[in-house]
Design a protein around this motif. Structure first.
Motif, PDB file in Angstrom:
ATOM      1  N   MET A  20      28.524   5.477  52.938  1.00  0.00           N
ATOM      2  CA  MET A  20      27.465   5.640  51.950  1.00  0.00           C
ATOM      3  C   MET A  20      27.057   7.109  51.923  1.00  0.00           C
ATOM      4  SD  MET A  20      23.911   6.190  51.697  1.00  0.00           S
ATOM      5  CE  MET A  20      22.959   5.416  53.010  1.00  0.00           C
ATOM      6  N   THR A  27      21.925   6.607  45.870  1.00  0.00           N
ATOM      7  CA  THR A  27      22.768   6.301  47.029  1.00  0.00           C
ATOM      8  C   THR A  27      23.956   5.473  46.550  1.00  0.00           C
ATOM      9  OG1 THR A  27      21.511   4.282  47.553  1.00  0.00           O
ATOM     10  CG2 THR A  27      20.844   6.310  48.660  1.00  0.00           C
ATOM     11  N   THR A  29      27.829   3.685  47.828  1.00  0.00           N
ATOM     12  CA  THR A  29      28.758   3.293  48.879  1.00  0.00           C
ATOM     13  C   THR A  29      30.135   3.013  48.285  1.00  0.00           C
ATOM     14  OG1 THR A  29      27.245   2.395  50.548  1.00  0.00           O
ATOM     15  CG2 THR A  29      29.385   1.331  50.382  1.00  0.00           C
ATOM     16  N   TYR A  42      25.746   0.627  44.379  1.00  0.00           N
ATOM     17  CA  TYR A  42      24.773   1.657  44.003  1.00  0.00           C
ATOM     18  C   TYR A  42      23.347   1.149  44.185  1.00  0.00           C
ATOM     19  CZ  TYR A  42      21.790   4.512  41.010  1.00  0.00           C
ATOM     20  OH  TYR A  42      20.773   5.292  40.535  1.00  0.00           O
ATOM     21  N   HIS A  76      22.973  -1.268  52.057  1.00  0.00           N
ATOM     22  CA  HIS A  76      24.368  -0.850  51.993  1.00  0.00           C
ATOM     23  C   HIS A  76      25.193  -1.510  53.098  1.00  0.00           C
ATOM     24  CE1 HIS A  76      24.238   2.294  48.854  1.00  0.00           C
ATOM     25  NE2 HIS A  76      22.982   2.440  49.229  1.00  0.00           N
ATOM     26  N   SER A 294      33.528   7.884  47.675  1.00  0.00           N
ATOM     27  CA  SER A 294      32.094   7.644  47.671  1.00  0.00           C
ATOM     28  C   SER A 294      31.337   8.902  47.252  1.00  0.00           C
ATOM     29  CB  SER A 294      31.638   7.191  49.057  1.00  0.00           C
ATOM     30  OG  SER A 294      30.239   7.008  49.103  1.00  0.00           O
ATOM     31  N   GLU A 321      21.668  -2.771  41.431  1.00  0.00           N
ATOM     32  CA  GLU A 321      22.822  -2.492  42.263  1.00  0.00           C
ATOM     33  C   GLU A 321      24.024  -3.221  41.692  1.00  0.00           C
ATOM     34  OE1 GLU A 321      21.155  -4.077  45.768  1.00  0.00           O
ATOM     35  OE2 GLU A 321      22.066  -6.029  45.516  1.00  0.00           O
TER      36      GLU A 321
END
Length: 327
Positions: A20, A27, A29, A42, A76, A294, A321
């Motif tokens: 990540m 952020t 991953t 996300y 994550h 990533s 996400e």
């Protein structure tokens, strides 16, 4: 000013079969799936007015940053754990169970924060009792604090060494190394190719491993400022001083990072780098590929905005996400 001269803007975290990376607002991953494909996850960073103000206050900002990163990191970690060993299309769907996604997110975040706090309490209090048991050998405030700090460091090293023997954690530590190598390549203005990234160091001044070691060192000096007797007061002091140690250690970490390019002074950060020799391993090329993917996805989001990047936004506003396989 070049990127190399600018303060680092990106951080990361090693996951199960993935990495990540995070910036101020995002952020992302990337993980390696069972069929060798990559999958993304996300999570946006929320900037609440109160936490934003607190993160501007020295010694307080470190505590806030750690709590936030524990919460986001848990989400994550959960994603990676649930999908890395599952073939695409075979994921367990939650259709039919109207479990609140918001409640799930809050629950995962809470577990992350509580796990961090439990670990901190354990590594703070256990050495106190061990040192007290040897009071007949090492009496007095100075001897007790030194002995307590020794036990704290020993427990940290033993714990890391033991978990690093498991195959799963060994691979996580390799991804940890890949994460650092990507950041180092980026900060050295190098194209993010596997060859360039592999040539970088797997150690980094801003790593959380360094922070753990600094809590031991900083804690030792802070404990000299408070009484150790009677024993019950010593326990109370250690508990009350946990946020103080965390806050000061965070500032020390930031300070040593700012000195990493200055001759002689750069050695102040070396103890943290030495600990990273245990918490990172040299990654394989395929693991580096995941870390690069990533980080590139994060840069893409930073440059183009999440709405223009090939990570399909969830229609549920409570759970922003998504995942998407690499094209």
């Amino acid at each position: 000013m070049s990127k190399k001269q600018q303060p680092p803007a990106y951080g990361g975290q090693a996951l199960i079969e993935g990495v990540m990376f995070g910036s101020r607002d995002h952020t992302v991953t990337a993980i390696r799936r069972k069929d060798d494909s990559l999958d993304y996850f996300y999570v946006p960073k929320e900037h609440k007015p109160m936490s934003t103000k607190l993160k501007k206050i020295p010694f307080i900002r470190g505590i806030v940053a750690l709590i936030e990163s524990a919460g986001i990191g848990s989400r994550h970690l959960t994603f990676a754990n649930e999908r890395y060993d599952v073939m695409p299309g075979e994921e367990v769907e939650e259709n039919g169970e109207e479990t609140s996604k918001l409640a799930m997110v809050i629950g995962v975040a809470a577990v992350g924060v509580l796990s961090f706090l439990f670990g901190k309490f354990a590594f703070t209090l256990v050495p106190v009792f061990l040192a007290q048991m040897l009071d007949f050998i090492a009496p007095g405030k100075t001897a007790q604090i030194l002995l307590e700090s020794f036990f704290k460091l020993a427990l940290l090293l033993i714990y890391i060494s033991l978990i690093s023997m498991t195959p799963l954690i060994k691979r996580v530590f390799k991804y940890h190394g890949a994460e650092h190598k990507v950041i180092n390549a980026y900060e050295n203005n190098l194209p993010l190719t596997v060859e360039n990234v592999q040539a970088q160091s797997r150690l980094h001044y801003r790593c959380g491993s360094s922070f753990l070691l600094f809590t031991v060192i900083v804690g030792m000096f802070i404990y000299f400022l408070v009484p150790t007797d009677p024993f019950w007061l010593r326990i109370v002091n250690r508990i009350l001083l946990i946020p103080v140690v965390i806050g000061v250690s965070f500032e020390v970490l930031q300070f040593t990072n700012s000195l990493r390019n200055i001759p002689v002074l750069k050695y102040l950060g070396y103890p943290g780098l030495w600990l990273q020799l245990l918490t990172t391993k040299e990654p394989e090329d395929k693991q580096v590929e995941v870390a690069i993917a990533s980080f590139n996805k994060l840069l893409e989001i930073e440059e183009q905005g999440i709405e223009n990047v090939e990570i399909l936004k969830s229609t549920d506003s409570k759970m922003e996400e998504t995942t998407v396989p690499v094209n």
